[in-house]
Design a protein around this motif. Structure first.
Motif, PDB file in Angstrom:
ATOM      1  N   GLY A  68       1.002  -1.192  -0.189  1.00 59.62           N
ATOM      2  CA  GLY A  68       0.057  -0.158   0.068  1.00 59.62           C
ATOM      3  C   GLY A  68       0.455   1.706   0.275  1.00 59.62           C
ATOM      4  N   VAL A  69       1.958   1.764   0.559  1.00 59.98           N
ATOM      5  CA  VAL A  69       2.761   2.831   0.517  1.00 59.98           C
ATOM      6  C   VAL A  69       4.100   3.212  -0.382  1.00 59.98           C
ATOM      7  N   LEU A  70       4.058   1.566  -1.015  1.00 54.44           N
ATOM      8  CA  LEU A  70       4.188   1.330  -2.725  1.00 54.44           C
ATOM      9  C   LEU A  70       4.269   2.179  -3.641  1.00 54.44           C
ATOM     10  N   LEU A  71       2.079   1.385  -3.677  1.00 60.52           N
ATOM     11  CA  LEU A  71       1.367   2.434  -4.693  1.00 60.52           C
ATOM     12  C   LEU A  71       0.619   3.414  -4.298  1.00 60.52           C
ATOM     13  N   ALA A  72       0.946   4.181  -2.950  1.00 56.51           N
ATOM     14  CA  ALA A  72       0.091   5.600  -2.525  1.00 56.51           C
ATOM     15  C   ALA A  72       1.549   6.353  -3.376  1.00 56.51           C
ATOM     16  N   PHE A  73       2.853   5.875  -3.209  1.00 54.39           N
ATOM     17  CA  PHE A  73       4.218   6.736  -3.529  1.00 54.39           C
ATOM     18  C   PHE A  73       4.121   6.937  -5.070  1.00 54.39           C
ATOM     19  N   GLY A  74       3.749   5.573  -6.034  1.00 56.16           N
ATOM     20  CA  GLY A  74       4.037   5.695  -6.548  1.00 56.16           C
ATOM     21  C   GLY A  74       2.924   6.370  -7.602  1.00 56.16           C
ATOM     22  N   ALA A  75       1.431   7.023  -7.562  1.00 59.89           N
ATOM     23  CA  ALA A  75       0.466   7.148  -7.203  1.00 59.89           C
ATOM     24  C   ALA A  75       0.838   9.018  -7.413  1.00 59.89           C
ATOM     25  N   GLY A  76       1.030   9.133  -6.102  1.00 59.83           N
ATOM     26  CA  GLY A  76       1.178  10.417  -5.384  1.00 59.83           C
ATOM     27  C   GLY A  76       2.859  10.717  -7.032  1.00 59.83           C
ATOM     28  N   VAL A  77       3.265  10.527  -6.994  1.00 62.26           N
ATOM     29  CA  VAL A  77       4.514  10.767  -8.441  1.00 62.26           C
ATOM     30  C   VAL A  77       3.300  11.319  -9.612  1.00 62.26           C
TER      31      VAL A  77
END
Length: 138
Positions: A68-77
């Motif tokens: 979830g953290v990695l997906l949220a980071f990618g979405a933020g980028v």
């Protein structure tokens, strides 16, 4: 099983194809590249990360929280790039620019819908042997 494998392959292609087409269009329109160079650079930028991602996913045991953290980071980028680099071109609202902005917005919406279709039958909140909603009320 073979059915699971092909299901994952199909979902991955359904997710990646709209993104790669969008990247290609950005390279042509905003980057001003010839279609041949845009194709080559888009392929070369996608291939190493695809292989690396497959190796990490196959070898690493990543918890759901870290996923979830990695997906949220990618979405933020992606949201940052869209808001700072691409959105200003959508704001030109006169004459033919308004039609072009509307076409871009509709293309974005179509791409987002294609990526969203991957979420059909998404069951990350259903633990094996647990309640269907796993306490998440959805």
């Amino acid at each position: 099983t073979s059915a699971t494998f092909w299901g994952v392959v199909g979902a991955t292609l359904a997710h990646e194809a709209p993104q790669e087409v969008a990247d290609f269009i950005v390279l042509l329109s905003e980057g001003g590249l010839h279609w041949g160079w845009a194709t080559f650079l888009n392929s070369m930028s996608a291939f190493p990360s695809t292989v690396l991602g497959a190796l990490i996913a196959h070898q690493a045991a990543i918890s759901s929280n870290w996923q979830g953290v990695l997906l949220a980071f990618g979405a933020g980028v992606y949201l940052f790039v869209a808001a700072t680099e691409l959105a200003p071109s959508l704001m030109r609202l006169s004459g033919s620019a308004a039609r072009a902005s509307t076409a871009r917005l509709l293309a974005f919406a179509a791409g987002a819908a294609c990526i969203g279709l991957v979420l059909i039958d998404h069951t990350h909140c259903s633990p094996v042997g647990g309640p269907a909603d796993a306490g998440h009320a959805h």
